[in-house]
Design a protein around this motif. Structure first.
Motif, short mmCIF file in Angstrom:
data_model
loop_
_atom_site.label_atom_id
_atom_site.label_comp_id
_atom_site.label_asym_id
_atom_site.label_seq_id
_atom_site.Cartn_x
_atom_site.Cartn_y
_atom_site.Cartn_z
N ILE A 68 31.48 100.74 135.93
CA ILE A 68 30.85 101.29 137.13
C ILE A 68 30.98 102.80 137.10
O ILE A 68 32.00 103.35 136.69
CB ILE A 68 31.46 100.71 138.43
CG1 ILE A 68 30.68 101.19 139.65
CG2 ILE A 68 32.93 101.03 138.54
CD1 ILE A 68 31.01 100.47 140.94
N VAL A 69 29.91 103.45 137.52
CA VAL A 69 29.88 104.89 137.71
C VAL A 69 29.41 105.10 139.13
O VAL A 69 28.43 104.48 139.56
CB VAL A 69 28.91 105.57 136.72
CG1 VAL A 69 28.78 107.06 137.03
CG2 VAL A 69 29.37 105.35 135.28
N ASP A 70 30.14 105.92 139.88
CA ASP A 70 29.74 106.12 141.27
C ASP A 70 29.73 107.58 141.65
O ASP A 70 30.36 108.41 141.01
CB ASP A 70 30.64 105.33 142.23
CG ASP A 70 32.04 105.90 142.34
OD1 ASP A 70 32.58 106.39 141.32
OD2 ASP A 70 32.62 105.86 143.43
N ASP A 71 28.94 107.88 142.66
CA ASP A 71 28.93 109.19 143.29
C ASP A 71 29.68 109.01 144.59
O ASP A 71 29.21 108.30 145.48
CB ASP A 71 27.49 109.65 143.54
CG ASP A 71 27.41 111.04 144.14
OD1 ASP A 71 28.48 111.59 144.53
OD2 ASP A 71 26.31 111.58 144.24
N ASP A 72 30.85 109.62 144.67
CA ASP A 72 31.71 109.40 145.84
C ASP A 72 31.42 110.36 147.00
O ASP A 72 32.20 110.45 147.93
CB ASP A 72 33.19 109.47 145.44
CG ASP A 72 33.60 110.82 144.90
OD1 ASP A 72 32.74 111.72 144.77
OD2 ASP A 72 34.80 111.00 144.62
N ARG A 73 30.28 111.02 146.95
CA ARG A 73 29.88 111.91 148.03
C ARG A 73 28.78 111.24 148.85
O ARG A 73 27.91 110.57 148.29
CB ARG A 73 29.35 113.23 147.48
CG ARG A 73 30.39 114.04 146.70
CD ARG A 73 29.75 115.15 145.91
NE ARG A 73 28.83 114.56 144.94
CZ ARG A 73 27.71 115.13 144.52
NH1 ARG A 73 27.36 116.31 144.95
NH2 ARG A 73 26.91 114.52 143.66
N PRO A 74 28.83 111.41 150.18
CA PRO A 74 27.77 110.82 151.00
C PRO A 74 26.40 111.29 150.53
O PRO A 74 26.27 112.45 150.13
CB PRO A 74 28.08 111.33 152.41
CG PRO A 74 29.54 111.64 152.38
CD PRO A 74 29.83 112.10 150.98
#
Length: 143
Positions: A68-74
């Motif tokens: 998994i790769v995520d963008d942890d910014r809203p």
């Protein structure tokens, strides 16, 4: 929340230098998770690992892998890749060093890419290629 197309999901994996969390299966069935730097090669996820690492041992025994790769910014987005991993003990040191440098460039920039490529492109380091079988991506999860 919006579901990403496959092309959007693959682009998301490399648009920014986000780390991937890789899950492999231990011999007793427990999951093992580790963080890796990745790049893409024509839709295949590529990273390196040391030949005696837990993930290398797990992949040798059971090639199933998830990352998994995520963008942890809203508003938050993520991509999950499930597939089969192949370990490649690259006999050509220039190819291994080339991949290690290419991956390092994404995360450390041009100034440090060669140093990290030299450090990570050594005998004992393996290329891992993940052939995606399923890709799930969601953008703007908080919208």
């Amino acid at each position: 929340m919006r579901t990403m197309t496959t092309d959007e999901a693959l682009a998301f994996l490399v648009v920014a230098p986000r780390t991937a969390q890789v899950a492999t299966v231990r011999s007793d069935g427990r999951p093992h998770i580790s963080t890796v730097w990745i790049d893409l090669d024509e839709g295949t996820v590529v990273f390196t690992t040391w030949h005696t690492s837990v993930k290398a041992q797990n992949i040798r025994r059971d090639p199933r892998i998830s990352l998994i790769v995520d963008d942890d910014r809203p508003p938050f987005s993520y991509v999950v890749v499930e597939g089969q991993a192949s370990l490649i003990d690259e006999p050509d040191p220039d190819i291994l060093r080339g991949w290690a440098t290419r991956i390092a460039r994404r995360y450390m920039g041009d100034d440090l890419a060669d140093a990290f490529g030299q450090r990570n492109g050594v005998p004992g380091e393996l290329l891992v290629r993940v052939r995606p079988e399923r890709i799930i991506g969601h953008a703007a999860v908080a919208d």
